[in-house]
Design a protein around this motif. Structure first.
Motif, PDB file in Angstrom:
ATOM      1  N   MET A 152      45.850  43.258  50.194  1.00  0.00           N
ATOM      2  CA  MET A 152      44.625  42.600  49.777  1.00  0.00           C
ATOM      3  C   MET A 152      43.413  43.378  50.294  1.00  0.00           C
ATOM      4  N   THR A 153      42.412  43.524  49.425  1.00  0.00           N
ATOM      5  CA  THR A 153      41.184  44.201  49.836  1.00  0.00           C
ATOM      6  C   THR A 153      40.303  43.230  50.602  1.00  0.00           C
ATOM      7  N   ALA A 154      39.825  43.645  51.770  1.00  0.00           N
ATOM      8  CA  ALA A 154      38.935  42.799  52.564  1.00  0.00           C
ATOM      9  C   ALA A 154      37.544  42.820  51.961  1.00  0.00           C
ATOM     10  N   GLY A 155      36.728  41.875  52.400  1.00  0.00           N
ATOM     11  CA  GLY A 155      35.341  41.856  51.962  1.00  0.00           C
ATOM     12  C   GLY A 155      35.137  41.006  50.728  1.00  0.00           C
ATOM     13  N   PRO A 156      33.888  40.919  50.273  1.00  0.00           N
ATOM     14  CA  PRO A 156      33.560  40.089  49.115  1.00  0.00           C
ATOM     15  C   PRO A 156      34.257  40.590  47.854  1.00  0.00           C
ATOM     16  N   LYS A 157      34.594  39.657  46.975  1.00  0.00           N
ATOM     17  CA  LYS A 157      35.205  40.005  45.702  1.00  0.00           C
ATOM     18  C   LYS A 157      34.301  39.511  44.567  1.00  0.00           C
ATOM     19  N   ALA A 158      33.961  40.427  43.665  1.00  0.00           N
ATOM     20  CA  ALA A 158      33.174  40.093  42.474  1.00  0.00           C
ATOM     21  C   ALA A 158      33.945  40.552  41.246  1.00  0.00           C
ATOM     22  N   ALA A 159      33.465  40.187  40.062  1.00  0.00           N
ATOM     23  CA  ALA A 159      34.224  40.474  38.849  1.00  0.00           C
ATOM     24  C   ALA A 159      33.311  40.577  37.642  1.00  0.00           C
ATOM     25  N   VAL A 160      33.832  41.173  36.592  1.00  0.00           N
ATOM     26  CA  VAL A 160      33.200  41.056  35.278  1.00  0.00           C
ATOM     27  C   VAL A 160      34.011  40.032  34.503  1.00  0.00           C
ATOM     28  N   THR A 161      33.319  39.035  33.942  1.00  0.00           N
ATOM     29  CA  THR A 161      33.984  37.949  33.231  1.00  0.00           C
ATOM     30  C   THR A 161      33.511  37.918  31.781  1.00  0.00           C
ATOM     31  N   GLY A 162      34.406  37.547  30.899  1.00  0.00           N
ATOM     32  CA  GLY A 162      34.077  37.473  29.483  1.00  0.00           C
ATOM     33  C   GLY A 162      35.351  37.499  28.672  1.00  0.00           C
ATOM     34  N   TRP A 163      35.213  37.760  27.374  1.00  0.00           N
ATOM     35  CA  TRP A 163      36.393  37.804  26.496  1.00  0.00           C
ATOM     36  C   TRP A 163      36.108  38.700  25.308  1.00  0.00           C
ATOM     37  N   PRO A 164      36.677  39.891  25.259  1.00  0.00           N
ATOM     38  CA  PRO A 164      37.568  40.492  26.267  1.00  0.00           C
ATOM     39  C   PRO A 164      36.753  41.248  27.319  1.00  0.00           C
ATOM     40  N   VAL A 165      37.434  41.750  28.361  1.00  0.00           N
ATOM     41  CA  VAL A 165      36.745  42.543  29.387  1.00  0.00           C
ATOM     42  C   VAL A 165      37.430  43.879  29.656  1.00  0.00           C
ATOM     43  N   ALA A 166      38.546  44.143  28.976  1.00  0.00           N
ATOM     44  CA  ALA A 166      39.306  45.371  29.256  1.00  0.00           C
ATOM     45  C   ALA A 166      38.483  46.626  28.987  1.00  0.00           C
ATOM     46  N   HIS A 167      37.513  46.531  28.062  1.00  0.00           N
ATOM     47  CA  HIS A 167      36.710  47.696  27.693  1.00  0.00           C
ATOM     48  C   HIS A 167      35.551  47.934  28.656  1.00  0.00           C
ATOM     49  N   SER A 168      35.295  46.991  29.558  1.00  0.00           N
ATOM     50  CA  SER A 168      34.082  47.041  30.377  1.00  0.00           C
ATOM     51  C   SER A 168      34.088  48.225  31.342  1.00  0.00           C
ATOM     52  N   ARG A 169      32.937  48.889  31.472  1.00  0.00           N
ATOM     53  CA  ARG A 169      32.781  49.968  32.459  1.00  0.00           C
ATOM     54  C   ARG A 169      32.270  49.437  33.801  1.00  0.00           C
ATOM     55  N   SER A 170      32.041  48.124  33.896  1.00  0.00           N
ATOM     56  CA  SER A 170      31.493  47.573  35.132  1.00  0.00           C
ATOM     57  C   SER A 170      32.376  47.832  36.355  1.00  0.00           C
ATOM     58  N   PRO A 171      33.714  47.702  36.265  1.00  0.00           N
ATOM     59  CA  PRO A 171      34.523  48.021  37.450  1.00  0.00           C
ATOM     60  C   PRO A 171      34.356  49.473  37.900  1.00  0.00           C
ATOM     61  N   LEU A 172      34.191  50.385  36.957  1.00  0.00           N
ATOM     62  CA  LEU A 172      33.978  51.795  37.297  1.00  0.00           C
ATOM     63  C   LEU A 172      32.659  51.964  38.048  1.00  0.00           C
ATOM     64  N   ILE A 173      31.611  51.313  37.558  1.00  0.00           N
ATOM     65  CA  ILE A 173      30.275  51.427  38.155  1.00  0.00           C
ATOM     66  C   ILE A 173      30.258  50.850  39.567  1.00  0.00           C
ATOM     67  N   HIS A 174      30.727  49.616  39.711  1.00  0.00           N
ATOM     68  CA  HIS A 174      30.668  48.967  41.022  1.00  0.00           C
ATOM     69  C   HIS A 174      31.671  49.594  41.990  1.00  0.00           C
ATOM     70  N   GLY A 175      32.806  50.049  41.471  1.00  0.00           N
ATOM     71  CA  GLY A 175      33.760  50.751  42.321  1.00  0.00           C
ATOM     72  C   GLY A 175      33.174  52.028  42.891  1.00  0.00           C
ATOM     73  N   TYR A 176      32.384  52.731  42.076  1.00  0.00           N
ATOM     74  CA  TYR A 176      31.718  53.951  42.537  1.00  0.00           C
ATOM     75  C   TYR A 176      30.781  53.640  43.693  1.00  0.00           C
ATOM     76  N   TRP A 177      29.967  52.597  43.544  1.00  0.00           N
ATOM     77  CA  TRP A 177      29.009  52.254  44.605  1.00  0.00           C
ATOM     78  C   TRP A 177      29.723  51.787  45.879  1.00  0.00           C
ATOM     79  N   LEU A 178      30.776  51.002  45.729  1.00  0.00           N
ATOM     80  CA  LEU A 178      31.515  50.558  46.908  1.00  0.00           C
ATOM     81  C   LEU A 178      32.080  51.752  47.679  1.00  0.00           C
ATOM     82  N   GLU A 179      32.660  52.694  46.958  1.00  0.00           N
ATOM     83  CA  GLU A 179      33.244  53.865  47.612  1.00  0.00           C
ATOM     84  C   GLU A 179      32.162  54.759  48.203  1.00  0.00           C
ATOM     85  N   LYS A 180      31.090  54.975  47.458  1.00  0.00           N
ATOM     86  CA  LYS A 180      30.023  55.860  47.935  1.00  0.00           C
ATOM     87  C   LYS A 180      29.434  55.375  49.252  1.00  0.00           C
TER      88      LYS A 180
END
Length: 281
Positions: free
Chosen positions: A1-29
């Motif tokens: 399990m990843t520690a820390g706050p958990k956020a998400a992109v919600t909708g229908w559908p969401v598989a195409h969303s680039r939001s996880p890529l964007i926020h993942g970049y900032w978290l790692e950076k």
């Protein structure tokens, strides 16, 4: 399990969303604990999901189509933009557990133009906005915030343009699509908010012959990065801004609410998303 706050992109559908890529970049950076995941919410579950958001295990989320209006109704508090649009794309729980909502689409639009065409709004007061969906509504709101005095909303279904104009009132005007050529000659800014020109969609076919050479042309479509509208405008000497930055800038306010710091939209992030789109140089 990843520690820390958990956020998400919600909708229908969401598989195409680039939001996880964007926020993942900032978290790692920034070396932050936390995670950002896709969370598909079927339409029949949307009302229950947002009304019971406190039990979701998330500190907040982005909301994509078709749930932005339902999410706004579930909030205890909305920012000015979300109130004006009746739609929220960013949610978070405050320190008292209240569900708060914002609409950052307009801010994303402004941030993109501010980054790539600094001073773009200083001597521009007349805008032509193509389309009358949720993105058009956000952009009309944003332009009025920047003191545009004449915002023309042009749509093939005239009644939809009228609804936006009636909602915002002074400074806006609905225009039938067949009168677009008449008002292009007055434009300081031309914005395409329709899906025309997007990959897999019909082209946006308009004649820019009357558009003043100083008019800035921008498109919220970012796949392809340079749409036919932008190519046509650039070929005749108009300044242009592509739509990718709007996607990136609208994400930053939510990241700050969930993870505690305001991230920067930098060239590395832009290059990362371009590679994912298959549009890298």
């Amino acid at each position: 399990m990843t520690a820390g706050p958990k956020a998400a992109v919600t909708g229908w559908p969401v598989a195409h969303s680039r939001s996880p890529l964007i926020h993942g970049y900032w978290l790692e950076k920034h070396g932050l604990e936390g995670s950002y995941i896709p969370c598909a919410v079927p339409p029949e579950d949307a009302e229950r999901f947002y009304s019971q958001f406190r039990s979701s295990g998330l500190v907040g989320c982005n909301v994509t189509v078709p749930h932005k209006e339902i999410a706004a109704k579930a909030c205890d508090e909305l920012d000015q933009a979300a109130q004006a649009m009746g739609a929220a794309n960013t949610l978070w729980l405050d320190n008292n557990g209240r569900l708060c909502g914002a609409n950052t689409d307009g801010l994303g639009f402004l941030g993109n133009l501010d980054q790539w065409s600094p001073g773009w709004d200083e001597n521009r007061k007349t805008a032509v906005v193509l389309g009358a969906g949720g993105a058009a509504r956000a952009i009309v709101w944003a332009l009025l915030q920047r003191k545009f005095t004449d915002v023309h909303i042009v749509n093939r279904t005239f009644e939809k343009a009228q609804l936006i104009s009636e909602h915002f009132g002074s400074g806006t005007k609905a225009v039938p699509w067949d009168r677009l050529w008449e008002i292009l000659g007055q434009a300081d800014l031309l914005v395409n908010t329709t899906a025309l020109g997007m990959q897999g969609k019909p082209a946006l076919e308009i004649d820019l012959g009357r558009l003043p050479n100083h008019a800035l042309v921008t498109d919220i479509v970012y796949a392809p990065l340079e749409t036919n509208l932008l190519k046509q405008a650039k070929a005749r000497g108009n300044p242009t801004v592509d739509g990718l930055g709007m996607l990136l800038h609208q994400a930053a306010p939510g990241f700050e609410k969930w993870f505690g710091m305001r991230p920067e939209v930098d060239s590395d992030l832009r290059a990362l998303v371009l590679r994912d789109l298959g549009d890298a140089p």
